[in-house]
Enzyme design. Sequence first.
Site, PDB file in Angstrom:
ATOM      1  N   CYS A 112       1.519 -33.795 -24.264  1.00  0.00           N
ATOM      2  CA  CYS A 112       0.599 -34.502 -25.151  1.00  0.00           C
ATOM      3  C   CYS A 112      -0.664 -33.665 -25.333  1.00  0.00           C
ATOM      4  CB  CYS A 112       0.255 -35.850 -24.521  1.00  0.00           C
ATOM      5  SG  CYS A 112      -0.873 -36.870 -25.471  1.00  0.00           S
ATOM      6  N   HIS A 156       6.283 -42.369 -28.382  1.00  0.00           N
ATOM      7  CA  HIS A 156       5.149 -41.704 -27.723  1.00  0.00           C
ATOM      8  C   HIS A 156       3.851 -41.974 -28.492  1.00  0.00           C
ATOM      9  CE1 HIS A 156       3.261 -38.133 -25.595  1.00  0.00           C
ATOM     10  NE2 HIS A 156       2.444 -38.290 -26.620  1.00  0.00           N
ATOM     11  N   GLU A 157       3.893 -41.773 -29.811  1.00  0.00           N
ATOM     12  CA  GLU A 157       2.687 -41.972 -30.619  1.00  0.00           C
ATOM     13  C   GLU A 157       2.288 -43.443 -30.687  1.00  0.00           C
ATOM     14  OE1 GLU A 157       0.832 -39.491 -31.270  1.00  0.00           O
ATOM     15  OE2 GLU A 157       2.370 -38.046 -30.711  1.00  0.00           O
ATOM     16  N   HIS A 160       0.287 -44.642 -27.752  1.00  0.00           N
ATOM     17  CA  HIS A 160      -1.148 -44.342 -27.820  1.00  0.00           C
ATOM     18  C   HIS A 160      -1.926 -45.504 -28.429  1.00  0.00           C
ATOM     19  CE1 HIS A 160      -1.582 -40.267 -26.412  1.00  0.00           C
ATOM     20  NE2 HIS A 160      -0.632 -39.809 -27.226  1.00  0.00           N
TER      21      HIS A 160
END
Length: 186
Positions: A112, A156-157, A160
Amino acid sequence: MRLTIKDIILDSDPRIREVSEEVSFPLSKEDEALIQALYQYVCESTDEEKIENEGFKPAVGLAAIQVAQKKRMLAVVLRGEEDEIVEQYALINPKLISHSEQDSYLANGEGCLSVEEVHQGIVPRHARITIEAYDYLQKKDVRIRARGYTAIVLQHEMDHLDGTLFYDHIKENQGPETLHDPIVIE
C-alpha cells in the site's frame, strides 16, 4: 488539482483510520477535481519518467482518504502485459452488495502507498464480489462483478474508505488451510 507522492498520508497519520463520508450529487467542482486527481495519479504512477523525476510510487489504486480527503472515492487502474490499461474505475460511493464464500489472496501479500513497512502474511479476501457505485469515467451508476486480482484490488481500496488497512486482516499463524477453499493469485 494534481497529486504527488507528497500528498499521500501514511499509516502513522490517524486520519488514515477515519471512516469516509458519502459524496453528494451533483458533484461539486472540488469533488470532480479530487476524483480526476486520484485517477490521474494512478494512471501516471507507473510512468518511469514520473517515478524518476517526481518520486512517484507505482500504484494500482488510490482512495481519497489516502490524500487526507474523507470522501468515499477511489480510483483503480489495472494494466496488462504490454502496459495497456485492461480495467479502470473512478468510483464514487462504492458499496459491496454481494460476495462469494470462497476466499482468495495474493501469494506475495499486499502492499500500500500509505504503508511503508512490509507486513508478511495472508490477507484473505472474497474471491468474487459485486459492487455498485457511480463510475466517474463512464458518468453513470455501474454494477461491477469482479474476481481474482481485480476483486482483491477493489476490496483493498474499499477497505480504506472504512479506515481499514490490509494488514488488519493478517492473523498470526493463519495459513491457507484456515480459509474457505482459497484461490491463490500469483
